[in-house]
Scaffold this motif. Structure first.
Motif, PDB file in Angstrom:
ATOM      1  N   ASN A  78     -22.523 -23.592  20.559  1.00 42.93           N
ATOM      2  CA  ASN A  78     -23.000 -23.273  19.221  1.00 42.93           C
ATOM      3  C   ASN A  78     -24.266 -24.070  18.937  1.00 42.93           C
ATOM      4  OD1 ASN A  78     -23.099 -22.200  16.613  1.00 42.93           O
ATOM      5  ND2 ASN A  78     -21.951 -23.938  15.776  1.00 42.93           N
ATOM      6  N   THR A  79     -25.375 -23.609  19.516  1.00 44.53           N
ATOM      7  CA  THR A  79     -26.648 -24.297  19.379  1.00 44.53           C
ATOM      8  C   THR A  79     -27.758 -23.345  19.768  1.00 44.53           C
ATOM      9  OG1 THR A  79     -27.908 -26.276  20.026  1.00 44.53           O
ATOM     10  CG2 THR A  79     -26.589 -25.230  21.738  1.00 44.53           C
ATOM     11  N   PHE A  80     -28.998 -23.799  19.587  1.00 46.94           N
ATOM     12  CA  PHE A  80     -30.132 -22.994  20.008  1.00 46.94           C
ATOM     13  C   PHE A  80     -30.287 -23.076  21.522  1.00 46.94           C
ATOM     14  CE2 PHE A  80     -34.832 -22.291  20.423  1.00 46.94           C
ATOM     15  CZ  PHE A  80     -34.804 -20.954  20.087  1.00 46.94           C
ATOM     16  N   SER A 134     -26.183 -28.353  12.256  1.00 48.74           N
ATOM     17  CA  SER A 134     -26.401 -28.160  10.812  1.00 48.74           C
ATOM     18  C   SER A 134     -26.856 -29.420  10.085  1.00 48.74           C
ATOM     19  CB  SER A 134     -25.165 -27.565  10.120  1.00 48.74           C
ATOM     20  OG  SER A 134     -24.191 -28.538   9.862  1.00 48.74           O
ATOM     21  N   HIS A 160     -31.502 -30.958  13.979  1.00 43.56           N
ATOM     22  CA  HIS A 160     -31.131 -30.624  12.598  1.00 43.56           C
ATOM     23  C   HIS A 160     -30.940 -31.858  11.723  1.00 43.56           C
ATOM     24  CE1 HIS A 160     -29.067 -26.523  13.809  1.00 43.56           C
ATOM     25  NE2 HIS A 160     -30.327 -26.617  14.220  1.00 43.56           N
ATOM     26  N   LEU A 298     -28.698 -26.946   7.505  1.00 43.53           N
ATOM     27  CA  LEU A 298     -28.129 -25.621   7.274  1.00 43.53           C
ATOM     28  C   LEU A 298     -26.911 -25.734   6.369  1.00 43.53           C
ATOM     29  CD1 LEU A 298     -28.040 -24.229  10.940  1.00 43.53           C
ATOM     30  CD2 LEU A 298     -29.767 -23.716   9.188  1.00 43.53           C
ATOM     31  N   ASN A 327     -29.222 -15.981   7.626  1.00 41.72           N
ATOM     32  CA  ASN A 327     -29.360 -15.933   9.081  1.00 41.72           C
ATOM     33  C   ASN A 327     -28.012 -16.257   9.703  1.00 41.72           C
ATOM     34  OD1 ASN A 327     -30.616 -15.710  11.605  1.00 41.72           O
ATOM     35  ND2 ASN A 327     -32.441 -16.796  10.908  1.00 41.72           N
ATOM     36  N   HIS A 329     -26.471 -18.804  12.683  1.00 43.62           N
ATOM     37  CA  HIS A 329     -26.680 -19.901  13.616  1.00 43.62           C
ATOM     38  C   HIS A 329     -25.325 -20.294  14.193  1.00 43.62           C
ATOM     39  CE1 HIS A 329     -30.061 -20.263  10.748  1.00 43.62           C
ATOM     40  NE2 HIS A 329     -30.751 -20.655  11.803  1.00 43.62           N
ATOM     41  N   TYR A 330     -25.020 -19.939  15.434  1.00 47.16           N
ATOM     42  CA  TYR A 330     -25.843 -19.300  16.449  1.00 47.16           C
ATOM     43  C   TYR A 330     -25.018 -18.285  17.207  1.00 47.16           C
ATOM     44  CZ  TYR A 330     -29.303 -23.001  15.854  1.00 47.16           C
ATOM     45  OH  TYR A 330     -30.240 -23.844  15.330  1.00 47.16           O
ATOM     46  N   TYR A 356     -18.760 -17.399  15.527  1.00 50.19           N
ATOM     47  CA  TYR A 356     -19.898 -16.469  15.497  1.00 50.19           C
ATOM     48  C   TYR A 356     -19.553 -15.172  14.764  1.00 50.19           C
ATOM     49  CZ  TYR A 356     -23.203 -12.981  17.290  1.00 50.19           C
ATOM     50  OH  TYR A 356     -24.112 -11.954  17.403  1.00 50.19           O
ATOM     51  N   SER A 361     -25.547 -18.277   7.540  1.00 48.49           N
ATOM     52  CA  SER A 361     -26.289 -19.411   6.991  1.00 48.49           C
ATOM     53  C   SER A 361     -26.951 -18.984   5.691  1.00 48.49           C
ATOM     54  CB  SER A 361     -27.357 -19.888   7.982  1.00 48.49           C
ATOM     55  OG  SER A 361     -26.773 -20.334   9.186  1.00 48.49           O
TER      56      SER A 361
END
Length: 386
Positions: A78-80, A134, A160, A298, A327, A329-330, A356, A361
């Motif tokens: 759970n990240t970019f 977040s 973040h 976030l 949005n 994330h993620y 997910y 967000s």
């Protein structure tokens, strides 16, 4: 459209950049060193190394940790993308640790179970990228204890979390991580336009980080394999990159840093309003872990979809149609096409996948007004009570 995040700039920020534009230095000048020192002081760290973005910061942090071919990096799903891609840039394999169902951060108990199994099979990680999702750190105390026991390097991806605190100290202080990475993208807590920073307390890591961000070259005679040819001389002693930040960006960062406390205070005020005003809706709201003080980059809610008429996508699109730039994330990293091609499949990390399917967000940024927030809440209520 009310965006989910937005930079907050004022005349002082503009004046700081203009001052550099009128100076003799636009790129590699003294403002960068001042910004690095200011960030290190703020976070109670010994060294700061500023670079062009947080992805570059993660890459050189992995390289400084010695990550390479045949090694393994673990991170949260759970990240970019960059939190995992940095390992692939180094030629390492990547794996993931599922998330905590309450904080949505990397689950330290799941990490311990995975380490026990990996030790038996000889597949322990060399690096763990622990993401401060977040704005709050994960259970870094347990992570640090496990790192000592199993011998891996901890890089906290605190992109973040500029200004956040953990265990009573600033995130980035180095008590629980070998290196900490920050991002200064415009939607983050403070901005340099684009930019990133690595903090560390180890002089050997700081020296290598500085070298890697600038082509792998040095002007330090102590690092050279022959005497200097003269004042102009430098040596490339390893393969590095042009990951340098500019004085213009550093000037903006220094100006933004003076406003950090105000930014954090407003973010926390807005987060508290969300927590209070959304408490009775069919939502799962963010939970802070015991020792974390979030920077609230976030504000994520999870739809209790079993109690709703509308689905996840319908609520998301309804909010967008109402002019609210929500949005998600993620998308779990192991479900991205690139990582599926490496063998990951749906079901590998069920907590991240369940998250997910429900996460949205909501807008949160310092210039957001109470009226704008009330509008977001009202529109969300209308969708959830259909």
């Amino acid at each position: 459209m009310i965006p989910y995040g937005r930079q907050s700039l004022d005349q002082a920020d503009i004046d700081a950049v203009v001052e550099v534009l009128k100076s003799d230095w636009l790129t590699q000048g003294p403002t960068i060193e001042r910004f690095e020192a200011a960030m290190a002081e703020r976070c109670e760290a010994a060294f700061g190394v500023a670079v062009c973005n947080a992805t570059a910061a993660l890459h050189i942090a992995c390289l400084a940790a010695g990550l390479g071919e045949g090694d393994i990096l673990w991170t949260s799903p759970n990240t970019f993308l960059a939190s995992a891609n940095c390992g692939r840039y180094c030629g390492a394999d990547v794996d993931f640790v599922d998330i905590d169902p309450l904080t949505w951060n990397l689950d330290a108990q799941a990490l311990e179970r995975k380490l026990v199994a990996a030790e038996r099979t000889g597949t322990l990680p060399k690096v763990l990228v622990a993401v401060a999702f977040s704005g709050q750190s994960c259970d870094m105390r347990t992570v640090a204890e496990l790192a000592r026991r199993y011998g891996f390097t901890v890089i906290e991806d605190a992109s973040h979390a500029v200004g956040a605190r953990y265990a009573g100290r600033p995130v980035g202080c180095g008590e629980f991580a070998d290196m900490t990475v920050f991002s200064f993208h415009p939607v983050k807590i403070i901005t340099t336009g684009e930019g990133g920073l690595v903090l560390t307390n180890r002089p050997d890591l700081a020296q290598r980080l500085c070298r890697l961000r600038s082509h792998g070259m040095t002007r330090d005679p102590a690092q050279m394999d022959e005497p200097s040819h003269g004042p102009w001389y430098y040596q490339q002693i390893e393969l590095g990159f042009n990951y340098r930040i500019t004085d213009m960006q550093a000037a903006l960062g220094l100006s933004q840093l003076t406003k950090l406390d105000g930014f954090l205070a407003r973010r926390r005020e807005l987060a508290a309003r969300y927590l209070r005003l959304l408490a009775y809706l069919p939502l799962t709201l963010p939970t802070l872990q015991a020792e974390a003080e979030s920077a609230w980059h976030l504000f994520v809610v999870r739809l209790q979809t079993e109690r709703l008429t509308l689905g996840h996508r319908q609520v998301f699109e309804g909010l967008r149609a109402a002019g609210i730039g929500v949005n998600v994330h993620y998308i779990p990293l192991h479900l991205q096409a690139y990582y599926r091609d490496l063998g990951f499949v749906a079901g590998d990390f069920p907590e991240a996948e369940a998250y997910y399917a429900q996460a949205i967000s909501l807008p949160l940024f310092p210039a957001m007004t109470d009226a704008e927030q009330d509008y977001v809440i009202d529109q969300l209520k209308q969708l959830l009570i259909i």
